[in-house]
Write a protein that holds these residues in place. Sequence first.
Motif, PDB file in Angstrom:
ATOM      1  N   SER A   1       0.697  -1.026   0.099  1.00  0.00           N
ATOM      2  CA  SER A   1      -0.087   0.286   0.019  1.00  0.00           C
ATOM      3  C   SER A   1       0.857   1.484  -0.266  1.00  0.00           C
ATOM      4  CB  SER A   1      -0.900  -0.109   1.245  1.00  0.00           C
ATOM      5  OG  SER A   1       0.144   0.072   2.228  1.00  0.00           O
ATOM      6  N   GLU A   2       2.574   1.448   0.141  1.00  0.00           N
ATOM      7  CA  GLU A   2       2.850   2.452   0.173  1.00  0.00           C
ATOM      8  C   GLU A   2       4.067   2.698  -1.074  1.00  0.00           C
ATOM      9  OE1 GLU A   2       3.768   4.468   3.505  1.00  0.00           O
ATOM     10  OE2 GLU A   2       1.906   3.210   3.807  1.00  0.00           O
ATOM     11  N   TRP A   3       3.526   1.465  -2.128  1.00  0.00           N
ATOM     12  CA  TRP A   3       4.022   1.618  -3.045  1.00  0.00           C
ATOM     13  C   TRP A   3       4.124   3.162  -4.003  1.00  0.00           C
ATOM     14  CZ3 TRP A   3       8.477  -0.234  -5.205  1.00  0.00           C
ATOM     15  CH2 TRP A   3       8.853   0.198  -6.085  1.00  0.00           C
ATOM     16  N   GLN A   4       2.960   3.625  -4.028  1.00  0.00           N
ATOM     17  CA  GLN A   4       3.833   4.997  -4.462  1.00  0.00           C
ATOM     18  C   GLN A   4       3.985   5.852  -4.004  1.00  0.00           C
ATOM     19  OE1 GLN A   4       2.151   4.644  -8.260  1.00  0.00           O
ATOM     20  NE2 GLN A   4       1.590   2.723  -7.021  1.00  0.00           N
ATOM     21  N   LYS A   5       4.650   6.256  -2.611  1.00  0.00           N
ATOM     22  CA  LYS A   5       5.462   7.061  -1.586  1.00  0.00           C
ATOM     23  C   LYS A   5       7.091   7.698  -2.371  1.00  0.00           C
ATOM     24  CE  LYS A   5       2.852   6.596   2.506  1.00  0.00           C
ATOM     25  NZ  LYS A   5       2.485   7.009   3.747  1.00  0.00           N
ATOM     26  N   GLU A   6       7.183   7.890  -3.034  1.00  0.00           N
ATOM     27  CA  GLU A   6       8.906   8.462  -3.110  1.00  0.00           C
ATOM     28  C   GLU A   6       9.234   7.878  -2.425  1.00  0.00           C
ATOM     29  OE1 GLU A   6      11.644  11.741  -4.760  1.00  0.00           O
ATOM     30  OE2 GLU A   6       9.200  12.603  -4.838  1.00  0.00           O
ATOM     31  N   ALA A   7       9.806   8.019  -0.970  1.00  0.00           N
ATOM     32  CA  ALA A   7      10.287   7.337  -0.402  1.00  0.00           C
ATOM     33  C   ALA A   7      10.537   6.150  -0.316  1.00  0.00           C
ATOM     34  CB  ALA A   7       9.875   7.730   1.344  1.00  0.00           C
ATOM     35  N   THR A   8       9.490   5.461  -0.726  1.00  0.00           N
ATOM     36  CA  THR A   8       8.958   4.147  -0.745  1.00  0.00           C
ATOM     37  C   THR A   8      10.499   3.612  -1.657  1.00  0.00           C
ATOM     38  OG1 THR A   8       7.260   3.434   0.543  1.00  0.00           O
ATOM     39  CG2 THR A   8       7.874   1.684  -0.708  1.00  0.00           C
ATOM     40  N   GLN A   9       9.936   4.238  -3.287  1.00  0.00           N
ATOM     41  CA  GLN A   9      10.674   3.433  -4.256  1.00  0.00           C
ATOM     42  C   GLN A   9      12.653   4.064  -3.749  1.00  0.00           C
ATOM     43  OE1 GLN A   9       8.681   5.582  -7.745  1.00  0.00           O
ATOM     44  NE2 GLN A   9       6.279   4.243  -6.838  1.00  0.00           N
ATOM     45  N   ASN A  10      12.501   5.469  -3.588  1.00  0.00           N
ATOM     46  CA  ASN A  10      13.602   5.711  -3.516  1.00  0.00           C
ATOM     47  C   ASN A  10      14.656   3.590  -2.531  1.00  0.00           C
ATOM     48  OD1 ASN A  10      13.476   7.456  -4.582  1.00  0.00           O
ATOM     49  ND2 ASN A  10      13.087   9.256  -2.565  1.00  0.00           N
ATOM     50  N   LYS A  11      13.746   4.562  -1.109  1.00  0.00           N
ATOM     51  CA  LYS A  11      13.984   2.828  -0.644  1.00  0.00           C
ATOM     52  C   LYS A  11      14.324   1.598  -1.013  1.00  0.00           C
ATOM     53  CE  LYS A  11      11.996   0.561   2.984  1.00  0.00           C
ATOM     54  NZ  LYS A  11      10.980   0.531   4.123  1.00  0.00           N
ATOM     55  N   ILE A  12      13.867   1.299  -2.220  1.00  0.00           N
ATOM     56  CA  ILE A  12      13.553  -0.270  -2.935  1.00  0.00           C
ATOM     57  C   ILE A  12      14.660  -0.005  -3.319  1.00  0.00           C
ATOM     58  CG2 ILE A  12      12.679  -1.691  -3.834  1.00  0.00           C
ATOM     59  CD1 ILE A  12      11.912  -1.841  -1.200  1.00  0.00           C
ATOM     60  N   GLY A  13      14.853   1.480  -4.216  1.00  0.00           N
ATOM     61  CA  GLY A  13      16.561   1.397  -5.600  1.00  0.00           C
ATOM     62  C   GLY A  13      17.295   1.337  -4.442  1.00  0.00           C
ATOM     63  N   ARG A  14      17.423   1.837  -3.514  1.00  0.00           N
ATOM     64  CA  ARG A  14      19.046   1.699  -2.320  1.00  0.00           C
ATOM     65  C   ARG A  14      19.158   0.425  -2.707  1.00  0.00           C
ATOM     66  NH1 ARG A  14      16.583   6.646   0.383  1.00  0.00           N
ATOM     67  NH2 ARG A  14      16.308   4.886   1.939  1.00  0.00           N
ATOM     68  N   LEU A  15      17.928  -0.020  -1.942  1.00  0.00           N
ATOM     69  CA  LEU A  15      18.732  -1.354  -1.872  1.00  0.00           C
ATOM     70  C   LEU A  15      18.933  -2.665  -2.833  1.00  0.00           C
ATOM     71  CD1 LEU A  15      15.675  -2.371   0.362  1.00  0.00           C
ATOM     72  CD2 LEU A  15      17.312  -2.182   1.111  1.00  0.00           C
ATOM     73  N   ILE A  16      18.668  -2.406  -3.693  1.00  0.00           N
ATOM     74  CA  ILE A  16      18.981  -2.881  -5.325  1.00  0.00           C
ATOM     75  C   ILE A  16      20.014  -2.780  -5.733  1.00  0.00           C
ATOM     76  CG2 ILE A  16      17.900  -3.468  -7.576  1.00  0.00           C
ATOM     77  CD1 ILE A  16      15.745  -3.165  -6.412  1.00  0.00           C
ATOM     78  N   ALA A  17      20.547  -0.956  -6.083  1.00  0.00           N
ATOM     79  CA  ALA A  17      21.707  -0.535  -6.427  1.00  0.00           C
ATOM     80  C   ALA A  17      22.865  -0.776  -5.102  1.00  0.00           C
ATOM     81  CB  ALA A  17      21.450   1.281  -6.074  1.00  0.00           C
ATOM     82  N   GLU A  18      22.263  -0.764  -4.209  1.00  0.00           N
ATOM     83  CA  GLU A  18      23.689  -1.163  -2.521  1.00  0.00           C
ATOM     84  C   GLU A  18      23.802  -2.669  -2.503  1.00  0.00           C
ATOM     85  OE1 GLU A  18      22.106   1.181   0.697  1.00  0.00           O
ATOM     86  OE2 GLU A  18      22.504   3.124  -1.379  1.00  0.00           O
ATOM     87  N   ASP A  19      22.800  -3.152  -3.594  1.00  0.00           N
ATOM     88  CA  ASP A  19      23.098  -4.616  -3.335  1.00  0.00           C
ATOM     89  C   ASP A  19      23.276  -5.438  -1.958  1.00  0.00           C
ATOM     90  OD1 ASP A  19      23.745  -6.976  -4.799  1.00  0.00           O
ATOM     91  OD2 ASP A  19      25.964  -7.131  -4.292  1.00  0.00           O
ATOM     92  N   ARG A  20      22.033  -4.891  -1.113  1.00  0.00           N
ATOM     93  CA  ARG A  20      22.010  -5.171   0.008  1.00  0.00           C
ATOM     94  C   ARG A  20      21.650  -6.131   0.408  1.00  0.00           C
ATOM     95  NH1 ARG A  20      25.055  -2.196   3.265  1.00  0.00           N
ATOM     96  NH2 ARG A  20      24.504  -0.107   2.487  1.00  0.00           N
TER      97      ARG A  20
END
Length: 283
Positions: A224-243
């Motif tokens: 339900s939080e997917w549309q929020k920019e903060a959620t998308q940014n967090k997911i992007g960081r997790l992928i970019a930083e190979d977490r």
Amino acid sequence: MNVNAITKAAIVYDFDGTLSPGSMQQHSYLPEIGYDNPVDFWNEVKSETRSQDADEILVYMQMMINKSRDPVTRERLRFHGAGLPLFNGVSHWFDRMNRFAKERKIQLEHYVVSSGLREMIDGCSIRSEFTRVFASGFAYDEFGKAVWPSVAVNYTNKTQFLFPINKGIDNAWDNAAINQWVPMAERAIPFERMIFIGDGDTDIPSMKMVRHQGGCAIAVFDPSEWQKEATQNKIGRLIAEDRANYVVPADYSEGEQLDVTVRGVLGRIAREVGYRPEAVKAG
């Protein structure tokens, strides 16, 4: 391969934001003590943490006591835990995963490692599914009243609670047992047979450690939080930083991405220890 041999594996869960939306305190406890907007409470916690140069988990626990007019007891916290909402599919998740694992000769155990409160988790509807809960908790006086935090599970020390699972220790206090050297081959649940599921920033050290030791880390997010920019940014960081190995919505329903992903990881664990479907049929 001995088709009757049983291999232990574990799924380790964060709780807040992983199995249940938001923080466990926000749903009923914080409104009861006067915080209709949970953000106000957490802002006070952060302010006090900075002013005292303190640990945020210890501060929020102490504020839960100080801000309440009535005594904080185990029974009261369990009452609030009983009403915790869960993400879609959680209530049927454990039986389904256990059955899938058992078919592949895996004994699957479930654990919680959480900065939330063990007393509230003890009251929740899925408590019986967990072999052990490692979470923050209070110490109580002779009248059953919470007086101070006895265990605080913060961002980085979450990793220390993965070792009792790894070594088969069922408490948070036995330093002698946790420090005792045990050959990797003799440990109860090797890290490579461990899956950690968490919701992001607070779980990054645990994700990193489990991955470094050969296990699997899965990051989930509230759909339900997917549309929020903060959620998308967090997911992007997790992928970019190979977490994390995988990032999926926190929907535990059958056939959803998380269900398919975890079954795939369990299937890989089974194959790595020698499971072959044709061998079972031949036996």
